[in-house]
Design an enzyme around this catalytic site. Sequence first.
Site, PDB file in Angstrom:
ATOM      1  N   GLU A  40     -42.045  52.311  79.796  1.00  0.00           N
ATOM      2  CA  GLU A  40     -41.976  52.321  78.335  1.00  0.00           C
ATOM      3  C   GLU A  40     -40.722  51.610  77.864  1.00  0.00           C
ATOM      4  OE1 GLU A  40     -39.681  55.373  76.275  1.00  0.00           O
ATOM      5  OE2 GLU A  40     -40.636  56.815  77.633  1.00  0.00           O
ATOM      6  N   THR A  69     -39.430  56.803  72.104  1.00  0.00           N
ATOM      7  CA  THR A  69     -38.699  57.096  70.864  1.00  0.00           C
ATOM      8  C   THR A  69     -39.586  56.829  69.648  1.00  0.00           C
ATOM      9  OG1 THR A  69     -36.708  56.345  72.046  1.00  0.00           O
ATOM     10  CG2 THR A  69     -36.433  56.895  69.741  1.00  0.00           C
ATOM     11  N   LYS A 129     -42.618  66.386  77.137  1.00  0.00           N
ATOM     12  CA  LYS A 129     -41.343  65.932  77.693  1.00  0.00           C
ATOM     13  C   LYS A 129     -40.252  66.949  77.373  1.00  0.00           C
ATOM     14  CE  LYS A 129     -38.728  62.677  75.708  1.00  0.00           C
ATOM     15  NZ  LYS A 129     -38.167  61.377  75.304  1.00  0.00           N
TER      16      LYS A 129
END
Length: 211
Positions: A40, A69, A129
């Site tokens: 990512e 993000t 996460k």
Amino acid sequence: MKLTHELLNSRLVAILRGITREEARAAGAGLAAGGVRLMEVTMNTAGALDIIQDWRSAYDGQAYVGAGTVLNMKMAQEAVSAGAQFLISPNVDLKVIHYALEQGIDIWPGAMTPTEIAAAFYAGAEVVKLFPMASLGLGYLREIRGPLNHIPLIATGGVTLSNIAEYFEAGASAVGIGSSLLPKDALAAGNIEGIAECAGRFVQAAVKSNF
């Protein structure tokens, strides 16, 4: 979803932040050659959308490309439009989770507390996460796995080659790895072989940590 299964098998996500488009080309080539299946680029990286498009074109079928993000709906929509195959965020935004599910995109939102973790999971995120792990510590991960052992967790922050096994032993289903996965000298020199060698060590360490 498809990539959640891939995540739980490979147990590793590469996180790239603050790199240039040129660096991303070398990094992507090295990570893919080293066996990293999920990588990512964070949305607060300049040119993130271009990097996503570059990676999708270059590594389609070899590695899966995601956006990190992802803080809000606008970012989620932009990332998906650019070709992101999964989304990762440091926060729990129910609108973003629902949008990703509607689009058929895997999403792994970031959470810290038991309430946040459970809220993300029951909103439809198959994996959550745990962030920021570098600050929370492995003791926190072990403790939270007690009541929440049915929720797969990606532990992100502070992972190195020397401690990666400890993360899995503490209960992580997968880990997110940033700077330690990309040697600065190799990245600066565009040394794809050097990046691949480092990535390969992490890939093997993740697979061998049978906890």
